[in-house]
Design a protein around this motif. Structure first.
Motif, PDB file in Angstrom:
ATOM      1  N   SER A  26     -18.448  18.841  25.579  1.00 17.19           N
ATOM      2  CA  SER A  26     -19.726  19.028  26.139  1.00 17.19           C
ATOM      3  C   SER A  26     -20.079  17.840  26.507  1.00 17.19           C
ATOM      4  O   SER A  26     -20.598  17.628  27.869  1.00 17.19           O
ATOM      5  CB  SER A  26     -20.876  19.723  25.189  1.00 17.19           C
ATOM      6  OG  SER A  26     -20.459  19.268  24.232  1.00 17.19           O
ATOM      7  N   THR A  51     -25.134  27.897  25.430  1.00 16.15           N
ATOM      8  CA  THR A  51     -23.526  27.667  25.379  1.00 16.15           C
ATOM      9  C   THR A  51     -23.832  27.340  27.120  1.00 16.15           C
ATOM     10  O   THR A  51     -23.105  26.669  27.947  1.00 16.15           O
ATOM     11  CB  THR A  51     -22.529  27.633  25.456  1.00 16.15           C
ATOM     12  OG1 THR A  51     -22.531  29.162  25.487  1.00 16.15           O
ATOM     13  CG2 THR A  51     -22.126  28.569  23.306  1.00 16.15           C
ATOM     14  N   ALA A  69     -18.802  24.631  34.368  1.00 16.41           N
ATOM     15  CA  ALA A  69     -17.919  25.351  33.363  1.00 16.41           C
ATOM     16  C   ALA A  69     -17.841  26.118  32.189  1.00 16.41           C
ATOM     17  O   ALA A  69     -19.265  26.517  32.200  1.00 16.41           O
ATOM     18  CB  ALA A  69     -17.718  24.055  32.244  1.00 16.41           C
ATOM     19  N   TYR A  70     -16.794  26.749  32.171  1.00 18.96           N
ATOM     20  CA  TYR A  70     -16.617  28.408  31.645  1.00 18.96           C
ATOM     21  C   TYR A  70     -16.947  28.011  29.519  1.00 18.96           C
ATOM     22  O   TYR A  70     -15.862  27.080  29.352  1.00 18.96           O
ATOM     23  CB  TYR A  70     -15.075  29.349  31.675  1.00 18.96           C
ATOM     24  CG  TYR A  70     -14.576  28.704  33.054  1.00 18.96           C
ATOM     25  CD1 TYR A  70     -15.741  30.619  33.442  1.00 18.96           C
ATOM     26  CD2 TYR A  70     -14.805  28.330  34.170  1.00 18.96           C
ATOM     27  CE1 TYR A  70     -15.317  30.744  34.842  1.00 18.96           C
ATOM     28  CE2 TYR A  70     -14.294  28.570  35.805  1.00 18.96           C
ATOM     29  CZ  TYR A  70     -15.115  29.827  36.031  1.00 18.96           C
ATOM     30  OH  TYR A  70     -15.112  30.269  37.400  1.00 18.96           O
ATOM     31  N   PRO A  71     -18.198  28.179  29.177  1.00 20.38           N
ATOM     32  CA  PRO A  71     -17.636  28.106  27.320  1.00 20.38           C
ATOM     33  C   PRO A  71     -15.755  29.101  27.051  1.00 20.38           C
ATOM     34  O   PRO A  71     -16.626  29.234  27.470  1.00 20.38           O
ATOM     35  CB  PRO A  71     -19.199  28.974  27.841  1.00 20.38           C
ATOM     36  CG  PRO A  71     -19.892  29.249  28.945  1.00 20.38           C
ATOM     37  CD  PRO A  71     -18.697  28.918  30.196  1.00 20.38           C
ATOM     38  N   GLU A  72     -16.431  27.738  26.348  1.00 28.41           N
ATOM     39  CA  GLU A  72     -15.141  27.871  25.486  1.00 28.41           C
ATOM     40  C   GLU A  72     -15.703  28.410  23.676  1.00 28.41           C
ATOM     41  O   GLU A  72     -14.779  29.408  23.218  1.00 28.41           O
ATOM     42  CB  GLU A  72     -13.609  27.583  25.919  1.00 28.41           C
ATOM     43  CG  GLU A  72     -12.604  27.541  24.474  1.00 28.41           C
ATOM     44  CD  GLU A  72     -11.635  26.548  25.225  1.00 28.41           C
ATOM     45  OE1 GLU A  72     -10.380  26.336  24.783  1.00 28.41           O
ATOM     46  OE2 GLU A  72     -12.393  25.161  24.708  1.00 28.41           O
ATOM     47  N   TYR A 112     -15.467  23.554  26.522  1.00 22.29           N
ATOM     48  CA  TYR A 112     -15.813  24.501  27.838  1.00 22.29           C
ATOM     49  C   TYR A 112     -13.991  24.858  27.915  1.00 22.29           C
ATOM     50  O   TYR A 112     -13.197  23.170  27.452  1.00 22.29           O
ATOM     51  CB  TYR A 112     -16.569  23.480  28.535  1.00 22.29           C
ATOM     52  CG  TYR A 112     -17.841  23.660  28.614  1.00 22.29           C
ATOM     53  CD1 TYR A 112     -18.813  24.890  28.414  1.00 22.29           C
ATOM     54  CD2 TYR A 112     -18.857  22.423  27.269  1.00 22.29           C
ATOM     55  CE1 TYR A 112     -19.765  25.267  28.709  1.00 22.29           C
ATOM     56  CE2 TYR A 112     -19.918  22.585  26.530  1.00 22.29           C
ATOM     57  CZ  TYR A 112     -20.689  24.017  27.809  1.00 22.29           C
ATOM     58  OH  TYR A 112     -21.683  24.140  27.070  1.00 22.29           O
ATOM     59  N   SER A 153     -17.707  31.686  22.081  1.00 19.31           N
ATOM     60  CA  SER A 153     -19.338  31.339  23.031  1.00 19.31           C
ATOM     61  C   SER A 153     -19.633  33.274  23.178  1.00 19.31           C
ATOM     62  O   SER A 153     -20.917  33.514  23.985  1.00 19.31           O
ATOM     63  CB  SER A 153     -19.020  30.778  23.919  1.00 19.31           C
ATOM     64  OG  SER A 153     -18.506  30.596  24.619  1.00 19.31           O
ATOM     65  N   TYR A 206     -20.023  21.529  21.759  1.00 18.63           N
ATOM     66  CA  TYR A 206     -19.593  23.266  22.303  1.00 18.63           C
ATOM     67  C   TYR A 206     -18.441  22.811  23.027  1.00 18.63           C
ATOM     68  O   TYR A 206     -18.284  21.715  24.060  1.00 18.63           O
ATOM     69  CB  TYR A 206     -20.100  23.686  23.231  1.00 18.63           C
ATOM     70  CG  TYR A 206     -21.764  23.971  22.888  1.00 18.63           C
ATOM     71  CD1 TYR A 206     -21.661  25.165  21.380  1.00 18.63           C
ATOM     72  CD2 TYR A 206     -22.996  23.399  23.368  1.00 18.63           C
ATOM     73  CE1 TYR A 206     -23.011  25.429  21.187  1.00 18.63           C
ATOM     74  CE2 TYR A 206     -24.379  23.286  23.346  1.00 18.63           C
ATOM     75  CZ  TYR A 206     -24.693  24.311  21.936  1.00 18.63           C
ATOM     76  OH  TYR A 206     -25.427  24.763  21.595  1.00 18.63           O
ATOM     77  N   GLY A 210     -24.191  23.659  29.383  1.00 21.61           N
ATOM     78  CA  GLY A 210     -23.147  23.611  30.597  1.00 21.61           C
ATOM     79  C   GLY A 210     -22.929  23.233  31.933  1.00 21.61           C
ATOM     80  O   GLY A 210     -23.065  23.121  33.318  1.00 21.61           O
ATOM     81  N   ASN A 263     -21.838  34.387  27.490  1.00 24.01           N
ATOM     82  CA  ASN A 263     -22.205  33.864  26.741  1.00 24.01           C
ATOM     83  C   ASN A 263     -23.615  33.382  26.578  1.00 24.01           C
ATOM     84  O   ASN A 263     -24.182  33.757  26.808  1.00 24.01           O
ATOM     85  CB  ASN A 263     -21.012  33.075  27.270  1.00 24.01           C
ATOM     86  CG  ASN A 263     -20.018  33.545  27.131  1.00 24.01           C
ATOM     87  OD1 ASN A 263     -19.056  32.725  26.881  1.00 24.01           O
ATOM     88  ND2 ASN A 263     -19.042  33.055  29.328  1.00 24.01           N
ATOM     89  N   HIS A 316     -11.347  32.422  29.171  1.00 24.35           N
ATOM     90  CA  HIS A 316     -12.774  31.776  28.799  1.00 24.35           C
ATOM     91  C   HIS A 316     -13.592  33.119  28.267  1.00 24.35           C
ATOM     92  O   HIS A 316     -13.884  33.498  27.260  1.00 24.35           O
ATOM     93  CB  HIS A 316     -13.787  31.148  29.822  1.00 24.35           C
ATOM     94  CG  HIS A 316     -14.801  32.153  29.741  1.00 24.35           C
ATOM     95  ND1 HIS A 316     -14.807  33.368  30.681  1.00 24.35           N
ATOM     96  CD2 HIS A 316     -15.983  32.608  29.466  1.00 24.35           C
ATOM     97  CE1 HIS A 316     -16.063  34.117  31.468  1.00 24.35           C
ATOM     98  NE2 HIS A 316     -16.447  33.447  29.823  1.00 24.35           N
TER      99      HIS A 316
END
Length: 446
Positions: free
Chosen positions: A130, A159, A171-174, A333, A371, A331, A163, A155, A354
């Protein structure tokens, strides 16, 4: 091309045109062509984004892209799983032709730098931590998330918010567990002793085992400053200088002395080594406990078996008061490179990786904390002592976003000074100067 496709991909196509070699320094701003979905200013109806479920979207969103070739970067410990997930992704879209999706190893700590160095040669889809978000967005090498409403619904809010830059999700939370915790051998440190640093060190010494804490790495060593009260709270308006909250200098000095005192009292037990040495130390029987990252959970569990113990970071006694160790927590991403030659396909792949299915697989096989809200409520997380330890520690942490690039080295230097043989833990004046120098160096005031 259908209207919905044009809406969803307008931001991506514009970003691709911008990117160019080395991160898109030429061209006009992509903000002129943001879609309502990407900016978050339009409908909150996720169905408008043509999402099929928590893992896939309508195949028409690939648009005219076919004979698709993509690069994916994943950390080494996740490499084999991500390769399998990519194969499952291809199978989910049987009408598309994938010429090649290459998956290779790249640490999340390095991926952002590599994209910044040359976006055109970097992966189309990559994982990152992050604190890299600001510089990636500033360099215009990161595309906005195409399915922002759906991603936001799926999510955890924290998170999603971390982002965003100025309200736009990039960005896609991971994961929501990018942090560190105490890992210990139950035959050395009993559960009732794992709560206090003094007890942990005494137990390790009595057993002839070591305790590992990477004092020279600013990512971990900032714990000393944070516990002392020198916490961070984002960046100043210049976007570079690190902002600190108010702190009591006298209390901070006493806390740094307490850490240094323990390091010297338990010299030979308290050891500053890279966290990569923790699992091997457990395997060889030379280690009793250590502070390790969530990403090494599987290796530590394998090394200790039934003797694996996990807890939030312990307390340290400062003038008769037990103070909770404060860590850095963030986090991870999945980002889409704005220079991708297949922008729609890269977005759809990032969405898949994700998604709920992939997050649950990572939780089960790698021990990564999801997430995704649905996966967070499943037994793989709720019955997992590591995830519970990390969750507890996250409540005693500074959030790992908006970190100045000048932050890391001074914090590592602080840790090295605390443990150095020549340091006198009783010299309050020395620690006062060390504290001031550390803050000044982080703020780049030297």
């Amino acid at each position: 091309m259908k209207k919905i496709l044009a809406i969803l991909l307008a931001g991506m196509i514009t970003a691709t045109a911008l990117a160019g070699c080395g991160g898109g320094n030429g061209g006009s701003s992509s903000t002129d062509s943001k879609s309502d979905a990407s900016s978050g200013s339009g409908s909150t109806d996720a169905s408008a984004e043509k999402v099929v479920d928590a893992n896939t979207v309508d195949p028409e969103l690939f648009g005219d892209e076919d004979n698709i070739s993509l690069k994916v970067w994943a950390p080494s410990q996740a490499l084999e799983l991500v390769k399998k997930q990519v194969e499952d992704f291809k199978a989910a879209y049987p009408t598309k032709t994938f010429t090649n999706i290459e998956v290779s190893a790249m640490a999340e700590a390095e991926s952002g730098t590599q994209v910044l160095n040359d976006a055109s040669a970097a992966a189309d889809v990559f994982g990152f931590a992050s604190d890299h978000l600001n510089k990636l967005v500033d360099a215009k090498v990161l595309s906005e998330v195409a399915f922002v409403n759906t991603v936001s619904e799926m999510n955890a809010p924290e998170t999603v918010e971390a982002g965003k830059i100025k309200g736009t999700l990039y960005a896609y939370p991971e994961t929501n567990d990018n942090g560190y915790y105490l890992v210990y051998d139950k035959t050395v440190v009993s559960e009732d002793k794992a709560g206090k640093l003094e007890d942990i060190l005494a137990a390790c010494k009595d057993a002839g085992k070591k305790f590992i804490f990477d004092c020279g790495n600013g990512y971990y060593a900032c714990t000393y400053a944070f516990t002392a009260g020198v916490k961070i709270d984002g960046l100043e308006e210049d976007g570079v200088t690190q902002k600190f909250v108010q702190y009591d200098e006298n209390e901070a000095v006493k806390t740094l002395q307490a850490f240094s005192r323990l390091m010297h009292e338990y010299k030979g037990t308290f050891t500053s080594l890279d966290v990569a040495q923790i699992a091997s130390g457990f395997s060889t029987g030379t280690l009793g406990a250590g502070v390790d990252g969530s990403w090494n959970t599987n290796a530590d569990q394998k090394a200790l078996g039934d003797n694996f113990g996990a807890a939030k970071l312990p307390t340290i006694n400062v003038d008769g008061t037990d103070k909770q160790l404060i860590s850095l927590f963030g986090y991870k991403y999945i980002g889409v490179n704005a220079a991708s030659k297949f922008p729609a396909s890269a977005q759809i792949l990032a969405y898949y990786l994700h998604g709920e299915k992939c997050q649950e697989q990572r939780a089960e096989e790698l021990g990564w904390g999801p997430s995704n809200k649905n996966v967070q409520g499943k037994p793989v997380i709720t019955d997992n002592p590591i995830q519970q330890a990390i969750k507890q520690q996250s409540e005693n942490a500074c959030v790992q976003v908006n970190i100045a690039p000048t932050f890391w080295n001074p914090m590592g230097n602080l840790g090295n000074k605390l443990i150095a043989d020549e340091t006198d833990p009783e010299d309050a004046e020395y620690f006062s100067k060390l504290l001031k120098d550390t803050v000044a160096n982080v703020r780049d005031e030297g």
